[in-house]
Design a protein around this motif. Structure first.
Motif, PDB file in Angstrom:
ATOM      1  N   LYS A   1      33.892  36.688  -5.040  1.00  0.00           N
ATOM      2  CA  LYS A   1      33.556  37.731  -6.021  1.00  0.00           C
ATOM      3  C   LYS A   1      34.417  37.594  -7.264  1.00  0.00           C
ATOM      4  O   LYS A   1      33.956  37.708  -8.383  1.00  0.00           O
ATOM      5  CB  LYS A   1      33.804  39.114  -5.410  1.00  0.00           C
ATOM      6  CG  LYS A   1      32.615  39.632  -4.649  1.00  0.00           C
ATOM      7  CD  LYS A   1      31.742  40.467  -5.569  1.00  0.00           C
ATOM      8  CE  LYS A   1      30.427  40.735  -4.902  1.00  0.00           C
ATOM      9  NZ  LYS A   1      29.277  40.740  -5.715  1.00  0.00           N
ATOM     10  N   MET A   2      35.727  37.368  -7.011  1.00  0.00           N
ATOM     11  CA  MET A   2      36.642  37.286  -8.138  1.00  0.00           C
ATOM     12  C   MET A   2      36.360  36.059  -8.978  1.00  0.00           C
ATOM     13  O   MET A   2      36.429  36.112 -10.194  1.00  0.00           O
ATOM     14  CB  MET A   2      38.088  37.301  -7.649  1.00  0.00           C
ATOM     15  CG  MET A   2      38.618  38.721  -7.549  1.00  0.00           C
ATOM     16  SD  MET A   2      40.149  38.850  -6.641  1.00  0.00           S
ATOM     17  CE  MET A   2      41.214  37.870  -7.663  1.00  0.00           C
ATOM     18  N   ASN A   3      36.020  34.979  -8.296  1.00  0.00           N
ATOM     19  CA  ASN A   3      35.672  33.778  -9.038  1.00  0.00           C
ATOM     20  C   ASN A   3      34.418  33.982  -9.873  1.00  0.00           C
ATOM     21  O   ASN A   3      34.345  33.540 -11.006  1.00  0.00           O
ATOM     22  CB  ASN A   3      35.457  32.598  -8.081  1.00  0.00           C
ATOM     23  CG  ASN A   3      36.784  32.040  -7.600  1.00  0.00           C
ATOM     24  OD1 ASN A   3      37.795  32.187  -8.287  1.00  0.00           O
ATOM     25  ND2 ASN A   3      36.775  31.432  -6.436  1.00  0.00           N
ATOM     26  N   GLU A   4      33.455  34.660  -9.268  1.00  0.00           N
ATOM     27  CA  GLU A   4      32.216  34.928  -9.994  1.00  0.00           C
ATOM     28  C   GLU A   4      32.501  35.741 -11.251  1.00  0.00           C
ATOM     29  O   GLU A   4      31.953  35.476 -12.308  1.00  0.00           O
ATOM     30  CB  GLU A   4      31.222  35.689  -9.107  1.00  0.00           C
ATOM     31  CG  GLU A   4      30.434  34.779  -8.191  1.00  0.00           C
ATOM     32  CD  GLU A   4      29.623  35.554  -7.151  1.00  0.00           C
ATOM     33  OE1 GLU A   4      29.460  36.783  -7.325  1.00  0.00           O
ATOM     34  OE2 GLU A   4      29.173  34.915  -6.190  1.00  0.00           O
ATOM     35  N   GLU A   5      33.371  36.730 -11.096  1.00  0.00           N
ATOM     36  CA  GLU A   5      33.715  37.591 -12.224  1.00  0.00           C
ATOM     37  C   GLU A   5      34.415  36.772 -13.315  1.00  0.00           C
ATOM     38  O   GLU A   5      34.103  36.893 -14.492  1.00  0.00           O
ATOM     39  CB  GLU A   5      34.620  38.741 -11.727  1.00  0.00           C
ATOM     40  CG  GLU A   5      35.068  39.725 -12.772  1.00  0.00           C
ATOM     41  CD  GLU A   5      33.925  40.493 -13.428  1.00  0.00           C
ATOM     42  OE1 GLU A   5      32.788  40.451 -12.914  1.00  0.00           O
ATOM     43  OE2 GLU A   5      34.178  41.110 -14.469  1.00  0.00           O
TER      44      GLU A   5
ATOM     45  N   ARG B   1      31.880  34.602 -14.990  1.00  0.00           N
ATOM     46  CA  ARG B   1      31.021  35.375 -15.889  1.00  0.00           C
ATOM     47  C   ARG B   1      31.731  35.587 -17.233  1.00  0.00           C
ATOM     48  O   ARG B   1      31.153  35.409 -18.295  1.00  0.00           O
ATOM     49  CB  ARG B   1      30.692  36.728 -15.251  1.00  0.00           C
ATOM     50  CG  ARG B   1      29.599  37.521 -15.953  1.00  0.00           C
ATOM     51  CD  ARG B   1      29.426  38.894 -15.319  1.00  0.00           C
ATOM     52  NE  ARG B   1      30.572  39.757 -15.540  1.00  0.00           N
ATOM     53  CZ  ARG B   1      30.709  40.559 -16.594  1.00  0.00           C
ATOM     54  NH1 ARG B   1      29.768  40.627 -17.503  1.00  0.00           N
ATOM     55  NH2 ARG B   1      31.792  41.297 -16.746  1.00  0.00           N
ATOM     56  N   LYS B   2      33.019  35.935 -17.141  1.00  0.00           N
ATOM     57  CA  LYS B   2      33.794  36.157 -18.356  1.00  0.00           C
ATOM     58  C   LYS B   2      33.927  34.875 -19.163  1.00  0.00           C
ATOM     59  O   LYS B   2      33.829  34.884 -20.381  1.00  0.00           O
ATOM     60  CB  LYS B   2      35.188  36.686 -18.007  1.00  0.00           C
ATOM     61  CG  LYS B   2      35.195  38.149 -17.683  1.00  0.00           C
ATOM     62  CD  LYS B   2      36.610  38.652 -17.532  1.00  0.00           C
ATOM     63  CE  LYS B   2      36.623  40.098 -17.104  1.00  0.00           C
ATOM     64  NZ  LYS B   2      37.988  40.523 -16.731  1.00  0.00           N
TER      65      LYS B   2
ATOM     66  N   ASP C   1      29.650  45.437 -23.169  1.00  0.00           N
ATOM     67  CA  ASP C   1      29.580  44.278 -22.280  1.00  0.00           C
ATOM     68  C   ASP C   1      30.255  43.032 -22.845  1.00  0.00           C
ATOM     69  O   ASP C   1      30.313  42.011 -22.167  1.00  0.00           O
ATOM     70  CB  ASP C   1      28.113  43.949 -21.948  1.00  0.00           C
ATOM     71  CG  ASP C   1      27.476  45.046 -21.095  1.00  0.00           C
ATOM     72  OD1 ASP C   1      28.205  45.644 -20.273  1.00  0.00           O
ATOM     73  OD2 ASP C   1      26.285  45.314 -21.278  1.00  0.00           O
TER      74      ASP C   1
END
Ligand code: C2E
Ligand code: CA
Ligand code: CA
Ligand code: CA
Length: 276
Positions: free
Chosen positions: A15-19, A22-23, A75
């Motif tokens: 999840k953290m990697n995905e976040e 995304r950033k 966003d």
């Protein structure tokens, strides 16, 4: 249980990697957005309650992403602030606003004040006064002025230093509003010392102020305090007639919100001004 714990770990890591990913993608694309002309300013009317006219416009950024469509500032502004991209982005906004005033020269029936959002990072880490001076020199606005909106959080950076910067900009003819008033860090002592011209009461206090007694007490106190400090008051996020009536009765100076108009393109905003 142990295995499940480990799996959960993997899950959270992913999840953290995905976040983070995304950033990283937004950062990358935002850089492109600046150079490839995907950004635009929209304008929302601010109404002077004493004159019942639109006297100001808040400039709000929009990102027209080639694949993802319209992206709203909540966003991407926080990501731009984290990554430092807010500095080139903020520079783009300053130029866009002054260019707009230049483009409207001779087309406005009365002077227009444009409210420009500036991130605390721009105040602390850039030479904002030079950027503004350059934009003023280039566009020579004659039918309007720019007002800077800054949140109270700017004060975290050391009020003395901020005061110095704002005072210098004030000498260029800039005015300042405290944005989202009531939601952040502010000390009454410094409020008085800073060269602010007004404050914007956050939408959170304005929404249902007519029926929520706690909000009513706070909003009345904010207006009175502001006026005692010689500050103008703008209420944000006015959506309902009852809210407007409350604010008018309690001597609020300006209102902004969907009740009067959403943020619209420069072209639509000019139409709005012409119709009043
Ligand atoms: P803000 O400065 O507090 O701007 C007001 C926000 O409230 C805008 O959202 C506006 O569209 C929205 N709003 C106005 N009236 C109403 C209403 O009656 N009801 C509701 N529900 N909302 C209303 P927006 O355009 O999405 O901007 C969000 C935030 O992004 C802004 O909050 C500001 O903090 C930031 N932002 C926008 N443009 C810029 C910019 O050019 N530079 C910087 N640094 N920040 C920006
Ligand atoms: Ca604002
Ligand atoms: Ca605000
Ligand atoms: Ca805000």
């Amino acid at each position: 249980a142990k295995a499940r714990g480990r799996n959960q770990h993997v899950f959270f890591d992913r999840k953290m990697n995905e976040e983070a990913e995304r950033k990283a993608i937004i950062e990358q694309e935002l850089l492109q957005a600046i150079t490839e002309n995907q950004l635009a300013m929209h304008f929302q009317p601010v109404i002077d309650l004493h004159r019942n006219r639109i006297t100001h416009a808040e400039a709000l950024i929009r990102w027209n992403h080639p694949e993802k469509g319209l992206i709203m500032p909540d966003d991407f502004i926080p990501i731009a602030e984290e990554s430092g991209l807010i500095i080139p982005l903020g520079g783009w906004v300053i130029d866009a606003v002054y260019n707009q005033l230049a483009e409207w020269r001779g087309q406005l029936n009365e002077p227009l004040q444009i409210c420009l959002n500036v991130s605390p990072i721009q105040i602390v880490h850039t030479n904002l006064e030079h950027q503004l001076q350059a934009a003023i020199d280039r566009s020579e606005p004659t039918d309007g002025n720019v007002i800077i909106e800054i949140t109270e959080n700017v004060m975290i950076e050391g009020p003395e230093r901020i005061k110095e910067k704002l005072d210098t900009m004030k000498q260029l003819g800039m005015s300042f509003l405290i944005d989202d008033f009531g939601t952040g860090f502010s000390s009454m002592r410094f409020l008085k010392k800073m060269p602010f011209d007004g404050l914007k009461i956050d939408r959170g206090f304005v929404s249902h102020v007519d029926s929520d007694n706690d909000k009513a007490v706070l909003v009345k106190a904010m207006i009175e305090m502001a006026h005692n400090l010689n500050l103008k008051v703008i209420a944000e996020g006015v959506e309902r007639q009852e809210e407007l009536e409350f604010l008018r009765f309690h001597d609020c100076d300006y209102v902004q919100g969907y009740l009067f108009g959403r943020p619209v393109s420069a072209h639509e905003f000019l139409e709005l001004l012409r119709k009043q």
